[in-house]
Scaffold this active site. Structure first.
Site, short mmCIF file in Angstrom:
data_model
loop_
_atom_site.label_atom_id
_atom_site.label_comp_id
_atom_site.label_asym_id
_atom_site.label_seq_id
_atom_site.Cartn_x
_atom_site.Cartn_y
_atom_site.Cartn_z
CB SER A 159 77.11 33.26 67.36
OG SER A 159 78.16 32.75 68.14
CD GLU B 154 83.83 35.27 63.51
OE1 GLU B 154 83.24 35.55 64.48
OE2 GLU B 154 83.01 35.16 62.24
CG HIS C 122 81.75 35.85 67.79
ND1 HIS C 122 81.82 35.16 66.60
CD2 HIS C 122 80.64 35.57 68.87
CE1 HIS C 122 80.80 34.11 66.61
NE2 HIS C 122 80.06 34.25 67.80
#
Ligand SMILES: *[C@@H]1O[C@H](CO)[C@@H](O)[C@H](O)[C@H]1NC(C)=O
Ligand SMILES: *[C@@H]1O[C@H](CO)[C@@H](O)[C@H](O)[C@H]1NC(C)=O
Ligand SMILES: *[C@@H]1O[C@H](CO)[C@@H](O)[C@H](O)[C@H]1NC(C)=O
Ligand SMILES: *[C@@H]1O[C@H](CO)[C@@H](O)[C@H](O)[C@H]1NC(C)=O
Ligand SMILES: *[C@@H]1O[C@H](CO)[C@@H](O)[C@H](O)[C@H]1NC(C)=O
Length: 533
Positions: free
Chosen positions: A211, A337, A440
């Site tokens: 990320s 995600e 995610h």
């Protein structure tokens, strides 16, 4: 003394010796450092890699840590994470620091038991995610004991300044932004100078991150200065389409912080009257307001600022500007995600009308084409459907576009993956909408195999998946090829040409290689481009 007492003395001596034996001491450039030995690794907690960024060093580029010799530095306790507010509201608690302090530039190091100054283990440096405002390296999720032990690599995690403390920009340049990125680079420099003493190879460093940590990794890949300190990169779930900030945008959000704290925008001395916690609190309050008209930035208000030096370019534009990324690269995304972001943004069901509106705000120019590609479903709630174009646009297709450009430059040393496993344990806590979904960050507990620390039980199939991730990740760190090193059950094909897009599908009960995942959708986004509005 009676027998009893002698017995106690012997036990005491044994325990003391045992304790001394359980410690491990390494001599760094800055002095000796004492860590902990477990049955699996040597661990050094809270190693300072830069001077505390406090007082006169607030809003300044990091400076190297001082020497503590002849004292022995006690690296047996965790340090506070960097200042942040609202972490538990927006993330599962396991990724949030228990304590924070402005003095937070520390590393955590796990080494295989056989590592010593004469060995040459590959090194993996992890940059945690958290939108550049949350999380910390000492969180249980990033505990790297298993990764270091099973992969036989040295793993290092780091804290870096977050939010305004990491990115503030002022027009008079008393604050020049990108401190967070420079902190990360300072950690790379520290590794270059010191990791040999721990038994690591400073010429075999893999940078990896998820990320915001993945975005950071890309910044370092684009930077000539940073890229001399590492040799390969693993980019997990980079939201490549979220733009980095221009000068104007970074000034805008910085000024909002001045306003929030009732400081005139030129008055950095006024800001300095506030504690780091006050600043983190103010930063959380201004998060409610969009910091620019670019809707996507709402999700990441503090991101790297393209100053042309520390951060040379927007990632997807880099290639047009001629940047060369000539290192082996592993890169991938998850199948769902954006689900967590969509459900955080819309806490109630989303009608088809609202679905169309949300898309048209982001893609006003191409709305008809977008709706043709992604028509609403018959469901009364379109949130599941909204995460489909959002995931394609922000993650999957941006990643394909990025890697297609990299293969032209690095001779095809690119391996891409799709991760498609929803973990079986209740790791999402109150974010129940992620239960049973590949939200995610779902791969992180298996890359680190850190689940036992949260007292979560994983299934045999999950253990197998996790072991496979550790093999591919650590093989890549050792050889620059995820297939070479420890034998792997399935060859992960390189992504060599545009026509095929072979990807490792990480899943239970077993992994597989597929190709052309989301091809028609990514062709669509390539044709529209990645700069909405
Ligand atoms: C990086 O180095 C290359 C080769 O020396 C050079 O062409 C390029 O301009 C440099 N990039 C930046 C951002 O300085
Ligand atoms: C800023 O000023 C407003 C209005 O006077 C006040 O309500 C607020 O508490 C002040 N904020 C801080 C951080 O001092
Ligand atoms: C959704 O958000 C609104 C406004 O912030 C709040 O009043 C409401 O309680 C939330 N609903 C749920 C189900 O969390
Ligand atoms: C896991 O369980 C142990 C033993 O009961 C406990 O000490 C520890 O705090 C627990 N960890 C978490 C993260 O709940
Ligand atoms: C990437 O996306 C751009 C549009 O932003 C497109 O022009 C380009 O052809 C795509 N593919 C590659 C390999 O650059």
């Amino acid at each position: 003394m009676g027998h009893q007492q002698w017995f106690s003395v012997i036990i005491f001596a044994a325990v003391t010796l045992q304790f001394a034996y359980c410690d491990v001491v390494v001599t760094t450039k800055h002095g000796k450092i004492r860590g902990i030995t477990s049955t699996k690794t040597n661990t050094f907690l809270g190693v300072p890699y830069a001077a505390p960024p406090v007082g006169k060093l607030r809003w300044k580029n990091p400076v190297p840590a001082a020497t503590w010799s002849p004292k022995v530095y006690d690296a047996t306790k965790v340090k506070p994470g960097c200042p942040q507010k609202g972490c538990e509201t927006m993330n599962p608690v396991l990724v949030c620091p228990k304590q924070t302090a402005e003095d937070c530039l520390y590393l955590y190091i796990w080494t295989p038991l056989s590592a010593n100054a004469t060995t040459s283990f590959p090194v993996m440096l992890y940059i945690h995610g958290g939108n550049f405002v949350h999380m910390s390296a000492d969180s249980l999720l990033f505990d790297a004991e298993e990764l270091a032990y099973r992969g036989q690599v040295i793993v290092v995690t780091m804290d870096y300044r977050l939010g305004a403390l990491g990115f503030l920009l002022t027009k008079d340049k008393r604050a020049t932004s990108n401190f967070a990125i420079l902190d990360q680079r300072q950690a790379l420099v520290w590794i270059k100078e010191n990791i040999k003493a721990f038994g690591g190879n400073p010429n075999m460093v893999t940078l990896f991150g998820q990320s915001a940590g993945a975005q950071s990794t890309i910044v370092h890949l684009m930077s000539n200065e940073s890229s001399q300190y590492f040799h390969r990169a693993i980019v997990e779930s980079a939201p490549l389409t979220i733009p980095f900030k221009t000068e104007e945008e970074m000034l805008f959000i910085s000024n909002m912080l001045f306003d929030q704290l009732n400081c005139s925008t030129k008055d950095i001395d006024c800001l300095n009257k506030y504690s780091a916690d006050d600043i983190a609190e103010a930063q959380l309050l201004i998060r409610k307001y969009p910091s620019s008209i670019k809707l996507l930035e709402f999700f990441e208000p503090w991101v790297p600022y393209v100053d042309g030096v520390v951060v040379p370019s927007q990632p997807l534009e880099a290639f047009r500007k001629g940047f060369v990324i000539n290192k082996p690269l592993m890169m991938g995304t998850l199948t769902e995600e954006t689900r967590i972001f969509i459900y955080e943004a819309y806490n109630q069901s989303l009608s088809a009308l609202e679905y169309g509106l949300a898309l048209s705000l982001t893609f006003p120019r191409d709305i008809l084409n977008v709706l043709e590609m992604y028509p609403p479903t018959v469901s009364p709630d379109q949130r599941d459907q909204l995460q489909v174009p959002a995931t394609d646009f922000i993650f999957t297709c941006g990643t394909r576009n990025f890697t297609q450009n990299v293969i032209k430059q690095n001779g095809g040393r690119v391996w891409t993956y799709v991760y498609d496993h929803a973990f079986s344990f209740p790791g999402w806590g109150k974010f129940t909408f992620c239960d049973g979904h590949v939200c995610h960050g779902s791969e992180i507990p298996f890359v680190f195999q850190s689940t036992k620390l949260g007292n979560f039980t994983i299934t045999p199939a999950e253990l197998k998946l996790s072991d496979s991730l550790i093999s591919y990740w650590s093989n890549f760190a050792k050889t620059g090829d995820p297939n070479r090193g420890t034998p792997v059950a399935l060859e992960w094909l390189q992504y060599k040409s545009d026509s095929l897009w072979p990807q490792m599908f990480f899943a239970t009960p077993s992994n597989s290689v597929k190709s052309s995942y989301r091809k028609e959708y990514c062709d669509f986004w390539d044709s529209i481009g990645y700069t909405p509005i």
